[in-house]
Write an enzyme that holds these catalytic residues in place. Structure first.
Site, PDB file in Angstrom:
ATOM      1  CG  ASP A 115      -1.908   1.115   1.219  1.00 12.81           C
ATOM      2  OD1 ASP A 115      -2.585   1.266   0.192  1.00 12.81           O
ATOM      3  OD2 ASP A 115      -2.009   1.842   2.212  1.00 12.81           O
ATOM      4  CG  ASP A 138      -6.368  22.083   8.152  1.00 15.56           C
ATOM      5  OD1 ASP A 138      -6.777  21.023   8.666  1.00 15.56           O
ATOM      6  OD2 ASP A 138      -5.923  22.148   6.995  1.00 15.56           O
ATOM      7  NE  ARG A 197     -21.194  20.141   5.213  1.00 17.30           N
ATOM      8  CZ  ARG A 197     -21.267  21.460   5.032  1.00 17.30           C
ATOM      9  NH1 ARG A 197     -21.592  21.945   3.848  1.00 17.30           N
ATOM     10  NH2 ARG A 197     -21.029  22.289   6.037  1.00 17.30           N
ATOM     11  CB  THR A 198     -16.504  22.929   3.361  1.00 24.81           C
ATOM     12  OG1 THR A 198     -15.526  22.735   4.386  1.00 24.81           O
ATOM     13  CG2 THR A 198     -17.884  23.063   3.999  1.00 24.81           C
ATOM     14  NE  ARG A 199     -13.740  18.781  -2.041  1.00 20.97           N
ATOM     15  CZ  ARG A 199     -13.435  18.686  -3.335  1.00 20.97           C
ATOM     16  NH1 ARG A 199     -12.445  17.902  -3.719  1.00 20.97           N
ATOM     17  NH2 ARG A 199     -14.113  19.378  -4.243  1.00 20.97           N
ATOM     18  CG  MET A 200     -12.561  25.258   0.931  1.00 22.39           C
ATOM     19  SD  MET A 200     -13.253  26.812   0.284  1.00 22.39           S
ATOM     20  CE  MET A 200     -14.883  26.850   1.033  1.00 22.39           C
ATOM     21  CB  SER A 201      -9.459  25.180   7.041  1.00 15.97           C
ATOM     22  OG  SER A 201      -8.186  25.397   6.459  1.00 15.97           O
ATOM     23  CG  ASP A 224      -5.001  -1.306   8.011  1.00 26.63           C
ATOM     24  OD1 ASP A 224      -5.693  -1.332   6.970  1.00 26.63           O
ATOM     25  OD2 ASP A 224      -4.533  -0.260   8.484  1.00 26.63           O
ATOM     26  CG  ASP A 262      -6.865  -4.021   3.139  1.00 29.97           C
ATOM     27  OD1 ASP A 262      -7.042  -3.670   1.954  1.00 29.97           O
ATOM     28  OD2 ASP A 262      -6.411  -3.277   4.016  1.00 29.97           O
TER      29      ASP A 262
END
Length: 697
Positions: free
Chosen positions: A310, A347, A384-388, A533, A537
């Site tokens: 991985d 963040d 959800r927003t993928r922002m800070s 893990d 998998d």
């Protein structure tokens, strides 16, 4: 530290000691009782070579009693010592796990479990817990049995099992939900569903492994035993038919001499050390905190052709790090750094913290003065927003200011929602970072009600672990193909794969993709190893020839794999392959030495047996041995002592260096083949001189 933790110290850490490189008298003395118990013919029956030697020793004992002589008793004693040395080798190998088993048993003390019964809890002994029972464990308490966390999150001290002092997080609903009995909860409260009854826990299986009680012969061992048995039968028939020829030639041999000849001709060296080699291989794994469910898995690791690894946490550090700040056209880099710091204050992700570290190191930006953040509204990072970011109110010396940092698409959408435009240069930077295998984070700001503008891009880089390229080069030298498996897009996956030096990449991989890849490789006749893990998998771990499950992983993953890594370090898969190869090489090297060894002993015994009837055979007495009797006795003594001499090598293993199969074969034949021929000539000659000096022949 809380009072609870001070009053409930963790269990004394179990740390596996490094394997000793030489045998001490104390080790040998401790293993002697087990060696004597191993003389039971019912136990030796599993080793046909040594069973024949024991029968021969018993037979010569009867003959020595009937017709006593110094020669007869000397042969008898050394034949018995040959058998004892063989059982001693196995006993020493098993004894090296006793200390590990003792420290593991210390974690199995009886504890009181708070079992959930209806809407309340009842205190019951941990030994009474059954699969499916639910227990509550709070800070300072010992987890009463193996299970999965079904509610809560807690810090757990697993040093009693893994030897690692740093606590780990165990939580419900993820791939880190499995807990082990005997470990201690350091904080918070968790609810655990028991998955193994008392006596069948993870620690129980590990104790059985290190003590050797669950070790079964592997297919390679069975095949080698068949070969050794066949050789023994061949030489037995040869020796039986030799007496009529000796009588006919006028040089009849005593039964004691014939037994000595048989013992020296059959492959006693590898027959005596075969079991010890297998146990020592398992022991080396345990010393690296890896639990193998069977010897078959260890052998398979030595024959692996394809290694699935991985990306995140195995090839790379796992947490992407801020590597660079790239300002947009016309933007001052200091302004971008200031905005990057402001937008990362809320963040809490590793990526966000790495941005703060970068601007501190590059631009000297440290904590903001309290006055700068009066009335500020922090915008924490959300999936959800993928922002800070942060919203700063207007002040006497500045307009209202909103700063955002996040995924390119999310921040670009926010900029456009205010009437702003991202700019073509920013889009080109984002594409370039993605193509290089990195992750771009766009930083933007809005002043008052003006349209927002993009200030620049933060380059996040998933850092490849140090030394990975060298390790993959070593695997390539072994003939092993490495495949990096990742959920990243193909562009990013190829860039990381190229930097790490893997042979192939499987991008945007789903559990079904992993399983399909393993099956395709196996259909092509290749052996596959992988680490995992999570529950997703489990199918691939079960399908792989060597499936290494992480101890932090789910119960489903640990049940599916045939090895469990207590340290939960996926890169240990590389060490497991090396240990498997070392096991196979050690067995092959000592088999080569044993067979070559027998060749040299022919020149000691056969000329000595018939030189009286056929003086011409004296030319074969290349060692110039003193007499026929001293030649035979010296060969028998050497045959016994070489077992003890090679025992440290069998336990330590032949040193493995990555190279091609042909190179390994050449080294094997040169060192152990040629060495197996030369060593008896020197050893038997020295023993002959000593035997003659002591008047034993």
């Amino acid at each position: 530290m809380s009072t609870t933790l001070l009053e409930n110290p963790p269990v004394t850490p179990h740390k596996v000691a490094a394997a000793p490189t030489a045998l001490s008298p104390r080790q040998l003395a401790a293993a002697l009782p087990g060696a004597l118990r191993g003389l039971d013919p019912r136990r030796l029956w599993d080793s046909p070579v040594m069973f024949v030697v024991e029968v021969g020793a018993a037979f010569t004992t009867v003959l020595a009693v009937a017709e006593p002589s110094a020669f007869a008793w000397s042969i008898t004693v050394w034949l018995w010592l040959t058998v004892v040395f063989a059982t001693l080798a196995e006993s020493v190998a098993e004894g090296r796990g006793k200390a590990q088993a003792a420290s593991l048993r210390a974690t199995q003390r009886e504890t009181t479990a708070r079992k959930v019964v209806g809407s309340s809890t009842a205190e019951v002994p941990s030994s009474s817990l059954q699969v499916g029972d639910v227990v509550v464990v709070v800070a300072g308490e010992t987890i009463p049995g193996d299970g999965d966390v079904i509610e809560g999150v807690a810090s757990v001290d697993e040093s009693a099992i893994t030897g690692e002092s740093a606590p780990v997080i165990r939580e419900s609903g993820g791939d880190r939900s499995a807990v082990t009995g005997g470990t201690v909860v350091l904080s918070d409260r968790i609810v655990v569903r028991i998955t193994a009854p008392a006596g069948h826990t993870f620690v129980d299986r590990m104790i059985a492994l290190v003590e050797g009680s669950e070790r079964q012969k592997t297919p390679n061992e069975v095949a080698l035993n068949v070969l050794l048995t066949t050789l023994t039968i061949v030489f037995l028939l040869a020796v039986v038919t030799l007496q009529p020829f000796a009588v006919y030639s006028g040089a009849p041999q005593t039964l004691i001499v014939l037994v000595a000849l048989l013992v020296c001709l059959i492959p006693t060296t590898i027959g005596a050390l075969l079991s010890a080699i297998g146990i020592a291989g398992m022991d080396r794994l345990v010393r690296r905190n890896v639990l193998a469910m069977s010897g078959r898995a260890v052998e398979a690791a030595g024959d692996v052709d394809v290694l699935l690894l991985d990306k995140t946490g195995t090839i790379t550090l796992g947490n992407r790090q801020a590597a660079d700040l790239i300002p947009a056209a016309g933007i001052d880099p200091a302004l971008l750094a200031d905005a990057a710091q402001l937008s990362s204050m809320a963040d809490e992700t590793p990526e966000g913290r790495s941005v703060l570290v970068l601007v501190k190191e590059r631009f000297g930006l440290r904590e903001r003065p309290e006055g700068d953040l009066v009335g500020a509204e922090l915008v924490p990072f959300q999936a959800r927003t993928r922002m800070s970011g942060v919203d700063l109110p207007a002040a006497a010396d500045r307009p209202a200011r909103s700063v955002r940092k996040g995924a390119a698409a999310a921040v670009t959408h926010w900029v456009r929602s205010t009437g702003g435009h991202a700019g073509d240069d920013v889009a080109a930077t984002v594409d370039a970072i993605s193509a290089s295998g990195g992750t771009p984070l766009v930083v933007a700001e809005q002043l008052d009600d003006d349209p927002a503008r993009v200030l620049g891009v933060i380059h996040l880089k998933d850092v490849v672990k140090e030394g990975m390229r060298e390790r993959f080069d070593a695997l390539r030298a072994m003939g092993i193909r490495t495949v990096m498996v990742t959920g990243d897009n193909p562009l990013t996956a190829r860039a990381i794969g190229l930097e790490a030096g893997v042979d192939d990449v499987l991008a945007e991989a789903t559990p079904e993709d992993k399983l399909a890849l393993i099956r395709r490789e196996q259909e092509g006749g290749r052996l596959v190893a992988m680490a995992g893990d999570g529950t997703n998998d489990a199918p691939a771990l079960a399908q792989a020839d060597v499936g290494v499950a992480m101890n932090t992983g789910t119960t489903a993953a640990k049940e599916a794999g045939n090895m469990v890594d207590l340290d939960s370090n996926p890169t240990k898969l590389l060490e497991i392959v090396e240990i498997g190869k070392q096991l196979l090489i050690t067995r092959g090297a000592l088999t080569t030495f044993s067979v070559a060894n027998d060749v040299a002993k022919y020149f000691a015994i056969l000329p000595a047996m018939f030189v009286v009837a056929f003086p011409q055979l004296g030319v074969l007495n290349v060692m110039s041995l003193t007499s026929p009797q001293s030649a035979i006795l010296s060969a028998v003594i050497f045959n016994a002592l070489i077992i003890v001499a090679l025992l440290p090598l069998a336990l330590r293993g032949v040193r493995y260096t990555p190279s091609s199969a042909s190179a390994l074969l050449r080294r094997n034949l040169l060192v152990y083949g040629l060495g197996g021929v030369i060593a008896p000539f020197l050893g038997i000659k020295l023993i002959d001189l000593l035997v003659t000096a002591l008047g034993m022949s």
